[in-house]
Enzyme design. Structure first.
Site, mmCIF file in Angstrom:
data_model
loop_
_atom_site.group_PDB
_atom_site.id
_atom_site.type_symbol
_atom_site.label_atom_id
_atom_site.label_comp_id
_atom_site.label_asym_id
_atom_site.label_seq_id
_atom_site.Cartn_x
_atom_site.Cartn_y
_atom_site.Cartn_z
ATOM 1 N N GLY A 238 0.841 -1.185 0.000
ATOM 2 C CA GLY A 238 0.000 0.000 0.000
ATOM 3 C C GLY A 238 0.877 1.236 0.000
ATOM 4 N N TYR A 239 0.331 2.325 -0.488
ATOM 5 C CA TYR A 239 1.105 3.551 -0.656
ATOM 6 C C TYR A 239 0.729 4.586 0.392
ATOM 7 C CZ TYR A 239 2.851 1.563 -4.920
ATOM 8 O OH TYR A 239 3.499 0.740 -5.824
ATOM 9 N N LEU A 240 1.738 5.061 1.116
ATOM 10 C CA LEU A 240 1.554 6.106 2.111
ATOM 11 C C LEU A 240 1.525 7.482 1.462
ATOM 12 C CD1 LEU A 240 4.075 4.754 4.743
ATOM 13 C CD2 LEU A 240 1.600 4.845 5.034
ATOM 14 N N ARG B 79 -5.321 2.657 -1.777
ATOM 15 C CA ARG B 79 -4.062 2.721 -2.542
ATOM 16 C C ARG B 79 -3.281 1.429 -2.274
ATOM 17 N NH1 ARG B 79 -4.172 7.611 0.006
ATOM 18 N NH2 ARG B 79 -2.452 7.016 1.368
#
Length: 511
Positions: A79-81, A133
């Site tokens: 997942g994208y921060l 995401r």
């Protein structure tokens, strides 16, 4: 360029570790340093520093190697921060064990990449920040010769059906000399839509496109087609397992989408014509009925539990365990049938794909509010008429018919929420509340019927009778509340109601 990337990497790494420390509780570790490239002699520009830079190419894969399962693989969740242009910060979990934080910067074949291992608790704290995401995939590592390796990713969830392969090279020369094997398809190395960060955002993009609401700034014809196609895609995603929901949830949500579809077709019935309307309505109705068994059984269990929870003193003495066990057994049996019914699901999927093609060609003559005004008036008039009939004779049949007409109106109001958001939201809440009250009443009617048909599940006649008495008491309460909401919701004349919605729509810039 390498100095600029190094500075960006260093800054983002600091931010990343600051976030980790905010979420975690352990002492702050040392932040990895990114050193700038050393100056070159004779005043020449510094040479690129290869440390942390990856050189890779990416390809689509239509048909994976037949012996794919014999190669080593790992499960990946990531997942994208943060995503900011060519700079991305992500977290990843490998095979439910190793967890890492990764920084990437740049695009194309050559990119900077730095990776830091983090512990499971920190991963757990950061994972919620990646909502919408994310992606899930299985990565296979296939030898490519000359010490090179293909990394073949088979995606799951919303990306089911997609396969890509990447290969990393030791130099740009090796990358240029590479000859792809026949099982690799089109190269997408420079295509931003196939970057993992873009793939991870496809779910959010799909949900935005499928919002069950017309946008004031879009032609109504385009919006209706978008909404109908979106609901079909919602069902297909669930039946084909892309949402990773438990079967009961997937079936329940699919049935709701099919009901919304029927409401959309009713809203534009005057535009598409009676015959196409009847065809589409029957298609979506039959698909919903095919999925109804497990959900209907589950609803009876929930209705019984809610009734016992509401009247614990009255029903506490009744022996209802045998009756409930029978309901659970029936639900599990129907659920198993649906789970094993792959041909049935495939048939439904085929029907819906054909319906989606027809939806794209719906002959809506009007682009503005006139395309939906007759349907909205029909929905409101139908609900108002059914309210009056049920009020004068509150039979289960009349109440159930009223509930169906209220649902038509509820969905129509959701579609047109943009007309006057503040007022429309109040109407939507009222229609939803009324639908739920009438739905709970109908569930108790069916529960009574089931209890009468399965008297053998009760140890004595008194328990069955007590259940019926409490069902009737609860139904009286629900109906009283429903008529109160209905008297307020249906106080206007249909033409006046539609006129107010249309004025709100045009006031906000709609056509």
């Amino acid at each position: 360029m390498s100095v600029r990337i190094a500075r960006v990497a260093s800054a983002v790494a600091v931010v990343a570790w600051a976030v980790v420390q905010l979420e975690g509780r352990r002492p702050r570790p040392r932040i990895p340093e990114v050193s700038p490239a050393p100056p070159a002699p004779d005043g020449q520009p510094p040479a690129p520093d290869p440390t942390g830079v990856e050189i890779e190419r990416k390809f689509l894969v239509e048909h994976a190697p037949a012996d794919l399962q014999r190669y080593p693989s790992e499960q990946i969740e990531q997942g994208y921060l943060a995503i900011d242009g060519e700079v991305e910060l992500r977290i990843r979990r490998l095979d439910e064990s190793t967890t890492v934080l990764t920084l990437k910067a740049g695009s194309g074949e050559s990119r900077l990449e730095e990776e830091f291992e983090i512990n499971g608790s920190r991963f757990g704290a950061l994972w919620p920040l990646t909502a919408r995401r994310r992606l899930r995939k299985v990565r296979y590592r296939i030898p490519a010769g000359d010490e090179l390796v293909y990394e073949l990713d088979v995606y799951g969830g919303w990306l089911s059906g997609l396969m890509t392969a990447e290969i990393e090279f030791p130099s740009l020369e090796a990358s240029a000399a590479f000859q792809p094997p026949s099982w690799l398809g089109r190269e997408v190395t420079g295509d931003p839509s196939y970057k993992n960060q873009a793939l991870a955002q496809r779910e959010a993009q799909a949900r935005a496109d499928r919002v069950f609401r017309l946008r004031v700034d879009e032609p109504i014809r385009d919006g209706i087609v978008r909404i109908a196609s979106g609901q079909i895609d919602e069902v297909l995603d669930r039946l084909e397992g892309r949402t990773e929901e438990e079967l009961g949830v997937a079936v329940h949500e699919s049935r709701k989408s099919l009901k919304r579809l029927r409401a959309v077709t009713r809203l534009v019935r005057a535009e598409i014509g009676d015959e196409p309307y009847r065809h589409e309505n029957a298609c979506f109705r039959d698909a919903g009925r095919a999925l109804s068994g497990p959900r209907d059984s589950q609803v009876l269990i929930q209705a019984l539990d809610a009734l016992v929870g509401r009247y614990p003193a009255e029903l506490g003495e009744a022996s209802l365990d045998g009756f409930r066990a029978g309901l659970v057994s029936g639900y599990e049996s129907l659920r198993a049938e649906l789970t094993a019914g792959a041909p049935l699901l495939a048939e439904i999927e085929g029907e819906l794909r054909a319906a989606e093609e027809r939806v794209m060609a719906w002959p809506l003559a009007h682009t503005g509010f006139r395309a939906v005004a007759p349907g909205l008036e029909r929905a409101y008039r139908g609900g108002r008429r059914a309210y009056r009939v049920a009020r004068s004779e509150p039979s289960p049949e009349h109440l159930h018919e009223w509930r169906k007409r209220v649902k038509d109106l509820w969905y129509s109001l959701q579609i047109l929420e943009g007309a006057e958001p503040k007022r429309m939201k109040k109407l939507i809440r009222a229609a939803r509340e009324l639908s739920e009250l009438l739905g709970d009443d109908h569930d108790l009617v069916v529960l009574e019927e089931r209890a009468a048909s399965y008297r053998g599940d009760f140890p004595d006649r008194a328990s069955a009778m007590l259940l019926r008495v409490m069902c009737e008491q609860r139904r009286a309460e629900l109906q009283g509340n429903a008529f109160g909401v209905g008297s307020s919701l249906f106080r206007e004349r249909p033409a006046a109601f539609v006129g107010r919605v249309e004025r709100g729509w045009r006031k906000r810039g709609g056509s």
